[in-house]
Design a protein around this motif. Structure first.
Motif, PDB file in Angstrom:
ATOM      1  N   GLU A  30      34.577  55.337  38.292  1.00 31.83           N
ATOM      2  CA  GLU A  30      33.601  55.528  37.225  1.00 31.83           C
ATOM      3  C   GLU A  30      33.576  56.990  36.796  1.00 31.83           C
ATOM      4  O   GLU A  30      34.246  57.836  37.363  1.00 31.83           O
ATOM      5  CB  GLU A  30      32.217  55.072  37.700  1.00 31.83           C
ATOM      6  N   CYS A  31      32.773  57.283  35.793  1.00 27.74           N
ATOM      7  CA  CYS A  31      32.674  58.634  35.263  1.00 27.74           C
ATOM      8  C   CYS A  31      32.178  59.585  36.354  1.00 27.74           C
ATOM      9  O   CYS A  31      31.239  59.279  37.080  1.00 27.74           O
ATOM     10  CB  CYS A  31      31.718  58.644  34.074  1.00 27.74           C
ATOM     11  N   GLU A  33      30.780  62.488  35.920  1.00 29.79           N
ATOM     12  CA  GLU A  33      29.510  63.099  35.503  1.00 29.79           C
ATOM     13  C   GLU A  33      29.332  64.521  36.027  1.00 29.79           C
ATOM     14  O   GLU A  33      28.216  64.945  36.312  1.00 29.79           O
ATOM     15  CB  GLU A  33      28.324  62.247  35.956  1.00 29.79           C
ATOM     16  N   GLY A  41      40.663  64.300  38.933  1.00 26.89           N
ATOM     17  CA  GLY A  41      39.979  63.477  37.955  1.00 26.89           C
ATOM     18  C   GLY A  41      40.945  63.084  36.846  1.00 26.89           C
ATOM     19  O   GLY A  41      42.042  63.621  36.729  1.00 26.89           O
ATOM     20  N   LYS A  43      41.199  62.314  32.655  1.00 21.13           N
ATOM     21  CA  LYS A  43      40.593  62.288  31.325  1.00 21.13           C
ATOM     22  C   LYS A  43      40.772  60.887  30.769  1.00 21.13           C
ATOM     23  O   LYS A  43      41.882  60.370  30.692  1.00 21.13           O
ATOM     24  CB  LYS A  43      41.250  63.322  30.410  1.00 21.13           C
ATOM     25  N   ILE A  44      39.686  60.281  30.378  1.00 19.63           N
ATOM     26  CA  ILE A  44      39.710  58.864  30.043  1.00 19.63           C
ATOM     27  C   ILE A  44      40.608  58.531  28.854  1.00 19.63           C
ATOM     28  O   ILE A  44      41.193  57.467  28.807  1.00 19.63           O
ATOM     29  CB  ILE A  44      38.275  58.346  29.822  1.00 19.63           C
ATOM     30  N   ASP A  74      32.550  66.575  30.797  1.00 21.40           N
ATOM     31  CA  ASP A  74      32.345  65.786  32.011  1.00 21.40           C
ATOM     32  C   ASP A  74      32.287  64.278  31.771  1.00 21.40           C
ATOM     33  O   ASP A  74      32.794  63.502  32.575  1.00 21.40           O
ATOM     34  CB  ASP A  74      31.069  66.237  32.727  1.00 21.40           C
ATOM     35  N   ARG A  75      31.679  63.859  30.687  1.00 21.53           N
ATOM     36  CA  ARG A  75      31.550  62.410  30.453  1.00 21.53           C
ATOM     37  C   ARG A  75      32.891  61.736  30.161  1.00 21.53           C
ATOM     38  O   ARG A  75      32.982  60.512  30.173  1.00 21.53           O
ATOM     39  CB  ARG A  75      30.538  62.132  29.348  1.00 21.53           C
ATOM     40  N   GLN A  76      33.945  62.533  29.899  1.00 23.23           N
ATOM     41  CA  GLN A  76      35.275  61.973  29.651  1.00 23.23           C
ATOM     42  C   GLN A  76      36.199  62.089  30.863  1.00 23.23           C
ATOM     43  O   GLN A  76      37.359  61.731  30.793  1.00 23.23           O
ATOM     44  CB  GLN A  76      35.935  62.672  28.470  1.00 23.23           C
ATOM     45  N   ILE A  77      35.670  62.595  31.985  1.00 22.36           N
ATOM     46  CA  ILE A  77      36.470  62.719  33.200  1.00 22.36           C
ATOM     47  C   ILE A  77      36.013  61.659  34.189  1.00 22.36           C
ATOM     48  O   ILE A  77      34.846  61.606  34.567  1.00 22.36           O
ATOM     49  CB  ILE A  77      36.323  64.123  33.822  1.00 22.36           C
ATOM     50  N   HIS A  78      36.946  60.819  34.609  1.00 22.41           N
ATOM     51  CA  HIS A  78      36.634  59.750  35.553  1.00 22.41           C
ATOM     52  C   HIS A  78      37.260  60.044  36.905  1.00 22.41           C
ATOM     53  O   HIS A  78      38.203  60.831  37.007  1.00 22.41           O
ATOM     54  CB  HIS A  78      37.127  58.406  35.013  1.00 22.41           C
TER      55      HIS A  78
END
Length: 104
Positions: A30-31, A33, A41, A43-44, A74-78
């Motif tokens: 999941e993300c 955050e 990590g 990048k989505i 951060d919200r695009q790194i899972h």
């Protein structure tokens, strides 16, 4: 979704999906955050490799990868899951460890 084997970076694994089918492939988390950086990590929206993202943010609120090829908010790194890791990031981490910059 249920993982059938432990996650090994860079190796596909079988997974049981909600419909009962077993499929093999790469699985990410999941993300992130912004938790726990620096860390591996993904990048989505940027391909199929996991990069080592730095702990510091630039003035636009983005994190850069150690290899310098990828950056994201951060919200695009899972979390990485078992996707293959970036070889350039692995080499940069090895150099840092060799020179005592990072202990892992």
């Amino acid at each position: 979704m249920i993982r059938l084997t432990p996650i090994v970076p860079g190796e596909m694994q079988p997974v049981i999906f909600i419909d009962g089918q077993i499929r093999e492939g790469f699985v990410g988390g999941e993300c992130a955050e912004g938790r726990g950086f620096p860390q591996w990590g993904m990048k989505i929206f940027a391909g199929d490799k996991v990069h080592w993202f730095r702990g510091d943010l630039n003035r636009y609120g983005e994190r850069h990868s150690l290899c310098g090829r990828v950056y994201a908010v951060d919200r695009q790194i899972h979390l990485p899951g078992n996707y293959p890791r970036c070889k350039a990031c692995e080499k940069a981490l090895a150099v840092q460890k060799k020179h005592g910059i990072r202990e892992e």
